[in-house]
Design a protein around this motif. Sequence first.
Motif, short mmCIF file in Angstrom:
data_model
loop_
_atom_site.label_atom_id
_atom_site.label_comp_id
_atom_site.label_asym_id
_atom_site.label_seq_id
_atom_site.Cartn_x
_atom_site.Cartn_y
_atom_site.Cartn_z
N GLU A 177 43.43 -56.66 23.71
CA GLU A 177 42.25 -57.50 23.46
C GLU A 177 42.69 -58.88 23.01
O GLU A 177 43.68 -59.03 22.31
N PHE A 178 41.92 -59.87 23.42
CA PHE A 178 42.20 -61.26 23.07
C PHE A 178 40.86 -61.98 22.89
O PHE A 178 39.97 -61.83 23.71
N GLY A 179 40.75 -62.74 21.81
CA GLY A 179 39.51 -63.46 21.60
C GLY A 179 39.55 -64.32 20.36
O GLY A 179 40.56 -64.38 19.66
N SER A 180 38.46 -65.00 20.09
CA SER A 180 38.37 -65.82 18.89
C SER A 180 38.31 -64.94 17.66
O SER A 180 37.92 -63.76 17.73
N LYS A 181 38.68 -65.50 16.52
CA LYS A 181 38.63 -64.74 15.27
C LYS A 181 37.21 -64.26 14.99
O LYS A 181 37.00 -63.10 14.62
N GLU A 182 36.24 -65.13 15.19
CA GLU A 182 34.85 -64.78 14.89
C GLU A 182 34.39 -63.62 15.75
O GLU A 182 33.77 -62.67 15.27
N GLN A 183 34.71 -63.68 17.05
CA GLN A 183 34.27 -62.61 17.95
C GLN A 183 34.96 -61.29 17.62
O GLN A 183 34.33 -60.23 17.57
N LEU A 184 36.25 -61.36 17.38
CA LEU A 184 37.02 -60.13 17.20
C LEU A 184 36.66 -59.40 15.91
O LEU A 184 36.59 -58.17 15.88
N PHE A 185 36.40 -60.14 14.85
CA PHE A 185 36.02 -59.48 13.60
C PHE A 185 34.55 -59.07 13.61
O PHE A 185 34.19 -58.07 13.00
N ARG A 186 33.71 -59.83 14.29
CA ARG A 186 32.28 -59.52 14.32
C ARG A 186 31.97 -58.38 15.28
O ARG A 186 31.20 -57.49 14.98
N LYS A 187 32.62 -58.41 16.45
CA LYS A 187 32.32 -57.42 17.48
C LYS A 187 33.59 -57.04 18.24
O LYS A 187 33.79 -57.45 19.38
N PRO A 188 34.47 -56.26 17.61
CA PRO A 188 35.68 -55.82 18.31
C PRO A 188 35.31 -54.91 19.47
O PRO A 188 34.42 -54.06 19.34
N ARG A 189 35.97 -55.09 20.60
CA ARG A 189 35.58 -54.34 21.80
C ARG A 189 36.49 -53.14 22.08
O ARG A 189 36.01 -52.06 22.36
N HIS A 190 37.78 -53.36 22.03
CA HIS A 190 38.69 -52.27 22.38
C HIS A 190 38.69 -51.21 21.28
O HIS A 190 38.69 -51.54 20.09
N PRO A 191 38.68 -49.94 21.64
CA PRO A 191 38.70 -48.88 20.62
C PRO A 191 39.89 -48.99 19.65
O PRO A 191 39.76 -48.61 18.48
N TYR A 192 41.01 -49.51 20.13
CA TYR A 192 42.16 -49.68 19.23
C TYR A 192 41.87 -50.76 18.19
O TYR A 192 42.17 -50.60 17.01
N THR A 193 41.29 -51.88 18.62
CA THR A 193 40.92 -52.95 17.69
C THR A 193 39.90 -52.42 16.67
O THR A 193 40.00 -52.72 15.47
N GLN A 194 38.95 -51.65 17.13
CA GLN A 194 37.96 -51.06 16.24
C GLN A 194 38.62 -50.17 15.21
O GLN A 194 38.25 -50.16 14.03
N GLY A 195 39.63 -49.41 15.64
CA GLY A 195 40.36 -48.54 14.72
C GLY A 195 41.15 -49.31 13.69
O GLY A 195 41.20 -48.94 12.51
N LEU A 196 41.79 -50.41 14.13
CA LEU A 196 42.54 -51.24 13.19
C LEU A 196 41.64 -51.79 12.09
O LEU A 196 41.98 -51.75 10.90
N SER A 219 42.21 -43.64 9.35
CA SER A 219 43.48 -43.91 10.04
C SER A 219 43.33 -43.48 11.49
O SER A 219 42.64 -42.49 11.79
N ILE A 220 43.96 -44.23 12.39
CA ILE A 220 43.91 -43.89 13.81
C ILE A 220 44.72 -42.62 14.03
O ILE A 220 45.90 -42.56 13.65
N PRO A 221 44.14 -41.59 14.61
CA PRO A 221 44.90 -40.34 14.82
C PRO A 221 46.02 -40.51 15.83
O PRO A 221 45.99 -41.41 16.67
#
Length: 334
Positions: free
Chosen positions: A239-258, A274-276
């Motif tokens: 995933e790649f994006g602006s800080k605002e977008q990524l923290f507000r609406k993370p898209r990839h399940p891995y980003t969401q887990g982080l 924790s990510i299993p």
Amino acid sequence: MEDTLLLKVNSLSTQFVTKDGVLPAVDHISFDLQRGQVLGVVGESGCGKSVMSMSILKLIEKYGGTVLKGSSVLLEGRELLNLPEREMRNVRGREISMISQDPMTALNPVFTIGQQMVETLCRHKRMTRKQAKETAVEWLTRVGISEPEKRMKEYPHQLSGGMCQRVVIAMALSCHSKILIADEPTTALDVTIQAQILDLFREMKEQTGAAIILITHDMGVVADMADIIMVMYAGKAVEFGSKEQLFRKPRHPYTQGLLASVPRLDVQVETLYSIPGTVPNLKKPIKGCVFYDRCPKAERRCAESVPPQSVMKDGGTVACWLYAKAEETIDGRE
């Protein structure tokens, strides 16, 4: 309008050949970095963040790695991967500085701190030895080292890990490079010194227009410093994006887990998320998505085909089948 593009990395791929097979440590990483911009690179240990930075500086071959054909690293339009080593030595430090993750290996154990800092400044900033010594003392003071004149006469083994980290930071910042690659720069530092170092990064960026590639596990530091964020997993940019977008609406399940694993002051929980599972063994061929085995939203096609990079309406990209619409896909590899 003046072109602000400073660094363009296109399809950067690096592999290691081991006795157990080929390990693709970095797999087709691409990004643009503008002047004065901070790129935050996040992901678990072993996901390829440090290998990517070492590949940009053409240092990875010393560790047994190989940058594959088709990779491109353009610094103000100049291809770095084709430069001979003599010219790359001038790029390192003068145009691109790096704060290494392990300061004890970045510093030469047989030379004093002063000798190493003075030599760096004389080579890259064309200073006299007297000017270089004065500048070195000034920067050691700015990174929070007490009695800098005394420390200049000491060897790396006489300093703590945190002090060595600050020395490496001082060496990198003193060169006023166009790009600073900071690999876990605040890991060994207490919160007071960490804040001081981040302030120095901001000052350098504002005064010189330098760009920063900030590699870290600390999502708080990323939220504080970064303009854009790249999330890496198993050598890929998922995933790649602006800080605002990524923290507000993370898209990839891995980003969401982080982000879910980061403690929050406004939410009280007994057990942190924790990510299993674990990062996959990249020496073994992976047919589909590299995050498939750990993903709570995985579908059948995730195990069978590599998800393409999809461009979203806000300019962000994500490598996930959940967003792979034909009109948005920029990478149709399967």
